[in-house]
Each structure stands twice: as C-alpha cells, then as structure tokens.
Write a protein that holds these residues in place. Structure first.
Motif, PDB file in Angstrom:
ATOM      1  N   SER A 177      -0.479   9.820   0.335  1.00  0.00           N
ATOM      2  CA  SER A 177       0.055   9.582  -1.025  1.00  0.00           C
ATOM      3  C   SER A 177      -0.317   8.186  -1.519  1.00  0.00           C
ATOM      4  N   MET A 178      -0.243   8.001  -2.807  1.00  0.00           N
ATOM      5  CA  MET A 178      -0.490   6.681  -3.378  1.00  0.00           C
ATOM      6  C   MET A 178       0.639   5.720  -3.035  1.00  0.00           C
TER       7      MET A 178
ATOM      8  N   THR B   4       1.675  12.656   4.655  1.00  0.00           N
ATOM      9  CA  THR B   4       2.555  12.099   3.635  1.00  0.00           C
ATOM     10  C   THR B   4       2.592  13.022   2.411  1.00  0.00           C
TER      11      THR B   4
ATOM     12  N   ALA C 133       1.461  13.708  -0.531  1.00  0.00           N
ATOM     13  CA  ALA C 133       0.490  14.050  -1.577  1.00  0.00           C
ATOM     14  C   ALA C 133       0.170  15.535  -1.464  1.00  0.00           C
TER      15      ALA C 133
END
Ligand SMILES: Cc1cc2nc3c(=O)[nH]c(=O)nc-3n(C[C@H](O)[C@H](O)[C@H](O)COP(=O)(O)O)c2cc1C
Length: 197
Positions: free
Chosen positions: A97-98, A8, A10
């Motif tokens: 990712s967050m 993802t 990040a």
C-alpha cells in the motif's frame, strides 16, 4: 531459500496468493505477515467476504502449505524477520500500500512488515515492493524514489499484455513471474519474450 512475504492493504490479493503458492512450490521457507488492511483486502478479493475473521483468511491463504509457511502477527517482533541477525534471503511486500510506502520511506516502523523491510534495506538485502495505486501523488512518487535509492526494487503491479494474456490469471501470473525473477527463482509461469510457444 528463506523469504519474508508481507501483505498490506493495497488491491491485488491474487498476486499475494499466486506468489505465496509459487514460493511454496519452489521449496522456499516463507514467513508471512499480513496487516489488518491486508487481511481485509485478501478477504474481499479472494474470498468475497470482507468480514471474514483474520485467522480464517490466513488459514485459507496458506492452505495445505502449513509446514513451509509460518504466519506472524503484525506486532510479533520476536519473529526472526525483525532482526538483521537472522538469515533471510529476500523480502517481498505484495501488494504494497501507499501507506506502507510512506512509512518505509520515512524510516518509521509500526509493524513487523515495516520492520522486516527496514532490516532488508539496512542489511543491503533484496527487497521487492509491489505497489498498486493510481494515479500517484508527488508524495507517493517521492516515497517510491527514496525506497529505490535505498535499494528496494519497485515492481509495480502492472501486468503486460504482450505475452498473449487471455485470462485474469494470465495477468496475475505475469506479475508473480516478474517477482520470482527478482528473487532468482526459476519459473515458467509466463512465456518469455523471444521464446517460441
Ligand atoms: C478493499 C481495499 C482496497 C484498497 N486498495 C488500495 C490500493 O490499491 N492502494 C493503496 O495504496 N491503498 C489501498 N487501500 C487503502 C489501504 O488499505 C489503507 O491505506 C491502509 O491504511 C493500509 O495499511 P497497511 O499498509 O498497514 O496495510 C485499500 C483499502 C481497502 C479496504
């Protein structure tokens, strides 16, 4: 061994590349899925061109390991990793990712990466998340705690320096080695604490 690797958006593309290469070298069968933001970060951090087309980014990432790696589209719910009925040994999201942390913690599923991670949790299978963000808000922290309570291993992209790291690759190897340890894959990427050189 069959492993799902979600990538993802990040920062930390070198971790994804290092982990994929190590999984292939260990003889694993890998299902790979990268989000749109994940592809952008791979393109930026590995290949120096954020605009590189998705297919080209993933072709370069997989390299010569095509027979062991299957690439899935983000909306491909026909992939075995979308169902608990498929035999899968472990799931990793690296980097994570967050945004994906928040989605997973909410129990939501907007793409195959979320779905695969959700399957891992409901089936009580190994799920390793490799987040990279700093500083963290209480929303991030609560999301990570929720996922940890549900069974995920939160393995922050936080390399140590105590093993005599001299290069960036040494730091990448540190995180990759900790991931491989969580998957039970033998590796000698980093000298272990207490072992002689
Ligand atoms: C170059 C770049 C670096 C980013 N770095 C991070 C990061 O380190 N951590 C993070 O949580 N989001 C980061 N983002 C933002 C996420 O990519 C964004 O929230 C995206 O919606 C995540 O979607 P995904 O989880 O589906 O990949 C970055 C974005 C870009 C383009």
């Amino acid at each position: 061994m069959r492993v799902f690797l979600g990538v993802t958006g990040a920062s930390g593309a070198p971790y994804a590349k290092g982990l994929l290469d190590a999984l292939v070298a260990a003889g694993a069968e890998v299902g790979l899925c990268a989000s749109a933001a994940g592809v952008e970060v791979l393109a930026t951090e590995l290949y120096g061109d954020a605009a590189l087309p998705r297919d080209e980014v993933l072709r370069r990432l997989v390299g010569a390991a095509g027979d062991q790696v299957t690439v899935y589209e983000t909306a491909d719910y026909t992939a075995p990793y979308a169902s608990g009925s498929a035999r899968v040994d472990a799931y990793v999201i690296c980097p994570c990712s967050m945004s994906t942390v928040g989605t997973l913690a909410a129990g939501a599923m907007a793409n195959l990466i979320h779905r695969a991670a959700s399957v891992a949790l409901k089936e009580r299978r190994r799920l390793v998340l490799v987040p990279r963000e700093t500083p963290l808000s209480s929303i991030h922290l609560r999301g990570l705690a929720t996922l940890n309570e549900a069974g995920a291993v939160i393995l922050f992209a936080a390399p140590g320096f105590y093993h005599g790291a001299e290069t960036v690759q040494d730091l990448v190897d540190f995180v990759v080695a900790r991931c491989l340890d969580q998957l039970g894959i033998d590796n000698a990427l980093v000298r272990r604490w207490g072992e002689r050189a």
